[in-house]
Every structure is written in structure tokens, then in C-alpha cells.
Design a protein around this motif. Structure first.
Motif, short mmCIF file in Angstrom:
data_model
loop_
_atom_site.label_atom_id
_atom_site.label_comp_id
_atom_site.label_asym_id
_atom_site.label_seq_id
_atom_site.Cartn_x
_atom_site.Cartn_y
_atom_site.Cartn_z
N GLY A 289 0.82 -1.24 -0.03
CA GLY A 289 0.00 0.18 -0.09
C GLY A 289 0.96 1.26 0.03
N GLY A 290 2.15 1.13 -0.18
CA GLY A 290 2.97 2.52 -0.25
C GLY A 290 3.66 2.35 0.99
N SER A 291 4.69 3.52 1.27
CA SER A 291 5.32 3.75 2.53
C SER A 291 4.47 3.55 3.68
N GLY A 292 4.94 2.71 4.63
CA GLY A 292 4.09 2.43 5.93
C GLY A 292 3.07 1.54 5.80
N SER A 293 2.99 0.83 4.61
CA SER A 293 2.14 -0.19 4.52
C SER A 293 0.73 0.03 4.67
N THR A 294 0.17 1.01 4.20
CA THR A 294 -1.20 1.52 4.70
C THR A 294 -2.10 1.08 3.69
#
Length: 428
Positions: A289-294
């Protein structure tokens, strides 16, 4: 909490800003991006040649037929990186970049031994081995390319060039202008190579690999250094800076080298030597999901939270999040400078990274093979492709469940605050 964040921001932002604008780190980033399409092609060849439902005989046949697709791309990645460094570094000096790239590549090859020793002990000369052009030669290639690019550019800028009269074709004029700087630069590297070979009976490849590259990659492949990198990615993003680009500009050379080591071992049928690689960092942090695993955070916002603000942001961010683009939620929620979600934003990736390292180290889940998977491939599929196993995708789903559990109470606090503010505004 707000006072602490303000003080941290005052100290951190100037440092991060300077690091993000460092000329040499930007050149290194652009050089790796130059090689990215080539690396991607090589990765696709490796994936196709080693699909898990193929027999060993089938894999061997495909390797014979299509193995050159990998050998000519990922296995000689250092060639493309050294050219890219020379090209982009010359560009920053306003010098013809093509010749700068060619000189940097030639300087690296001058330092590369054209000799190899077979298993029988026979020494064969006049050959270049793939390991010298791939992972093992990466650091000496980067060092040589930066030095060659600087020397070539500075000589050119001083005007020590052959100037052709007007009317001479541009290609000819540029070639003559590059001649003296190229000869002087390549002479420096030829002399250095002669001294190292003659006086110390070795080569710079082996020296740099043993003294610099192995210790650095050993440090970068460990859990403590990885957690520090993840921590700073999250912290920089919290202050509105692209933590991925800033941290990766420093760590990518190490992670890419470790990735190539794994790929070489995988192709040879050997045990994979490294857990932390470029593939590991992308699939198990950005790849969810992008930086931070969102991605799981966006799903919770869209379908579990009750406030209109959370639902709207979550649903708008869901489609990009599936393809690992999470700027809509970072700036839409917002996550930037939002003290109420600082703890889960920082904590969740550290927890899952630690878990992933441990379960891979114990052999419970597979290690990424070294194949480079596009970061926009959705979760589960990217984990499966990176590890050549369905279990690589399963581990991502477990990570997402853990991240959801960490985030949920904090999201509920924000959700209730949003609902309360709506009620107050309605009452007024």
C-alpha cells in the motif's frame, strides 16, 4: 507530544533537506533508475524460467534457451550503473553526458581483471566474468564512475580540449573535444591499476570487495540497520519529506548488491545468502500500500470507520493504494504532522519488518529470490513473485492483519473525534 514533534522537526528537516538535495546521491539514484527497465526485463526472464510448477528439467531447458536474457541485463548491472553515474554526473557539470558516461564505464573496465581461474586451477585470460560485472563489482564500479566523472568533467570545464573550427559536423567536434579529457582520465585509472597489480599482486575489485563492500553489505543486511532505515523513512514522511527517496539514495547500493547476490545464488541452485535485499524492502514495506504499508489502513477507513471524513478519504485512496500509491491518504487524512497517528505510523512497519526477518531467518517463510518486481504490482502477487512462492504473499497478508490491529485503536480515536466535531457543529 506536539512540543516534542516541533523540536524534532527543527533538528531533522534541515538535515533531511540537505541529504535529499545532495548532488552525488541524486546522481546515484538516477543511475539506478536508468538501469531499472533493464533490470525489470531480466527479472521477468528469471520469473518465467523458474515458475514453481515447472520441473527441474524444464527449468534447465528454459535456462539454456532464455538465460541470456538475464545474463545480459541483471547479471551485468554494474555496467549500466557506472555509465549512468558518469552520464548524470557530467550533466551536473554541464559537460556532454554521453562521453562522461562512456569514460566512466571504460575507467571501471580498466580496473576489472580480464582473467579468471577455473575450478581445475587453469588460469584463462582475455575474459570478463559475470560476477565482476554484477554484484561483486558494484562498489568498485560506483567508486570508479564517480571519480572518472569528476576528473573528466573538471578537465573539460578548464578548457583543456581540442576545439574544431566552425563548419565541422557537431558529432566530430564533440568527439575531438572529449579526446584529451578522456585520454587523461583513462590514463589515471590505467596507472592506478598498474600500481595495484604490479606492487600488490592483486586488483582493486578484490581489495574493495573484501575491505569495503563485504563489511557494508554485512551491516546493511542485518536487522538493526534495516530497522534504522525503516524508522527514518517513516519519520521523514511524517514531516512531509519523501522518506523513501531520501533513505533509498543512501541504502540502495547496499540493498541492490544484496539482491544480486541472492539472484546469483538462486540461479545456481544454492541457499539464498541474504534476507534483507532491495526486494525485501520493497515487497514488505512499500508493497503493501505504499510507504508505511497503509493499504489495510485505507480499507479500515473506507469500510469500518463511521465518520464521513474517514470514509471519503479511505475510499478515494483505495484504488491508488492497491497499486502502492499512498500520497492520497498521506496528505488527505493527513498523516503528515498528525500527532494522533504518529505512534502507529512509526511502529507498525518496525514490527512487521522485525517479524518478517525472524520468520525468514527461521525458514518458516521464503526469502526473496533477488527478482526485481515492479513496485506497483498489488499486494500478495508481488510477494509471490518476489519469493517464487505463494507463502511470500501469505506473509504479506499476515503483516497487513498485524498493521490493522496496531492502527485500529488510533483510527477509532480519530474517528470519534471527527464524529464529535460534526455533532458540535450541527448543534451550533
Amino acid at each position: 507530544m506536539n512540543g516534542f514533534i516541533d523540536k524534532l522537526s527543527e533538528k531533522l528537516l534541515p538535515i533531511a533537506g540537505k541529504l535529499g538535495q545532495n548532488k552525488y546521491l541524486l546522481v546515484l539514484r538516477d543511475a539506478f533508475m536508468l538501469a531499472f527497465p533493464i533490470t525489470m526485463f531480466g527479472s521477468l526472464v528469471v520469473v518465467i524460467n523458474n515458475l514453481p510448477f515447472f520441473s527441474d528439467e524444464m527449468k534447465g531447458t528454459l535456462g539454456t534457451l532464455f538465460g541470456s536474457g538475464q545474463n545480459a541485463t541483471m547479471s551485468i548491472l554494474t555496467i549500466f550503473v557506472t555509465f549512468g553515474i558518469g552520464y548524470y554526473l557530467s550533466k551536473t557539470h554541464d559537460v556532454d553526458p554521453v562521453y562522461g558516461g562512456a569514460v566512466s564505464l571504460a575507467s571501471y573496465l580498466i580496473l576489472t581483471p580480464f582473467v579468471t581461474t577455473l575450478e581445475s586451477g587453469e588460469v584463462v585470460s582475455g575474459v570478463l566474468t559475470l560476477d565482476r560485472l554484477g554484484a561483486k563489482g558494484m562498489f568498485v564500479g560506483m567508486i570508479a564512475a564517480f571519480l572518472a566523472g569528476e576528473i573528466y568533467s573538471r578537465i573539460t570545464k578548464k578548457g583543456i580540449v581540442i576545439k574544431m573550427p566552425d563548419g565541422v559536423p557537431t558529432a566530430v567536434s564533440k568527439s575531438f573535444a572529449a579526446m584529451i579529457p578522456a585520454i587523461l582520465t583513462l590514463s589515471v585509472f590505467t596507472i592506478v591499476n598498474a600500481i595495484v597489480t604490479g606492487a600488490f599482486n592483486t586488483n582493486l575489485h578484490d581489495f574493495v570487495y573484501n575491505v569495503i563492500q563485504q563489511p557494508l553489505t554485512g551491516l546493511g543486511s542485518g536487522l538493526p540497520a534495516t530497522l534504522i532505515a525503516v524508522f527514518f523513512v517513516q519519520l521523514l514522511w511524517f514531516f512531509g519529506l519523501h522518506g523513501q527517496i531520501i533513505v533509498n539514495s543512501v541504502m540502495d547500493p547496499i540493498w541492490n548488491t544484496l539482491m544480486l547476490d541472492n539472484l546469483e545464488a538462486y540461479e545456481a541452485g544454492k541457499e539464498l545468502p541474504n534476507i534483507v535485499t532491495k526486494s525485501f524492502m520493497e515487497m514488505y514495506t512499500v508493497g503493501m500500500g505504499g510507504s508505511g504499508s497503509t493499504l489495510i489502513v485505507v480499507i479500515l477507513m473506507a469500510f469500518v470507520m463511521k465518520s464521513r471524513q474517514m470514509k471519503d478519504v479511505g475510499r478515494l485512496a483505495l484504488a491508488p493504494g492497491i497499486f502502492n500509491v499512498n500520497e492520497p491518504v498521506i496528505f488527505g487524512m493527513p498523516l503528515v504532522l498528525n500527532a494522533s497517528i504518529f505512534i502507529p505510523w512509526l511502529l507498525a512497519p518496525l514490527v512487521t519488518t522485525t517479524l518478517n526477518y525472524i520468520v525468514m531467518d527461521l525458514g518458516i517463510f521464503p526469502i526473496p529470490t533477488g527478482v526485481s518486481v515492479p513496485w506497483t504490482v498489488p499486494v500478495f502477487f508481488n510477494g509471490m513473485l518476489a519469493t517464487n512462492s505463494v507463502m511470500g504473499g501469505v506473509l504479506q497478508l499476515i503483516d497487513m492483519a498485524i498493521i490493522g490491529l496496531i492502527w485500529f485503536p488510533f483510527l477509532k480515536v480519530v474517528d470519534k473525534a471527527n464524529l464529535r466535531s460534526v455533532d458540535l457543529s450541527t448543534a451550533e
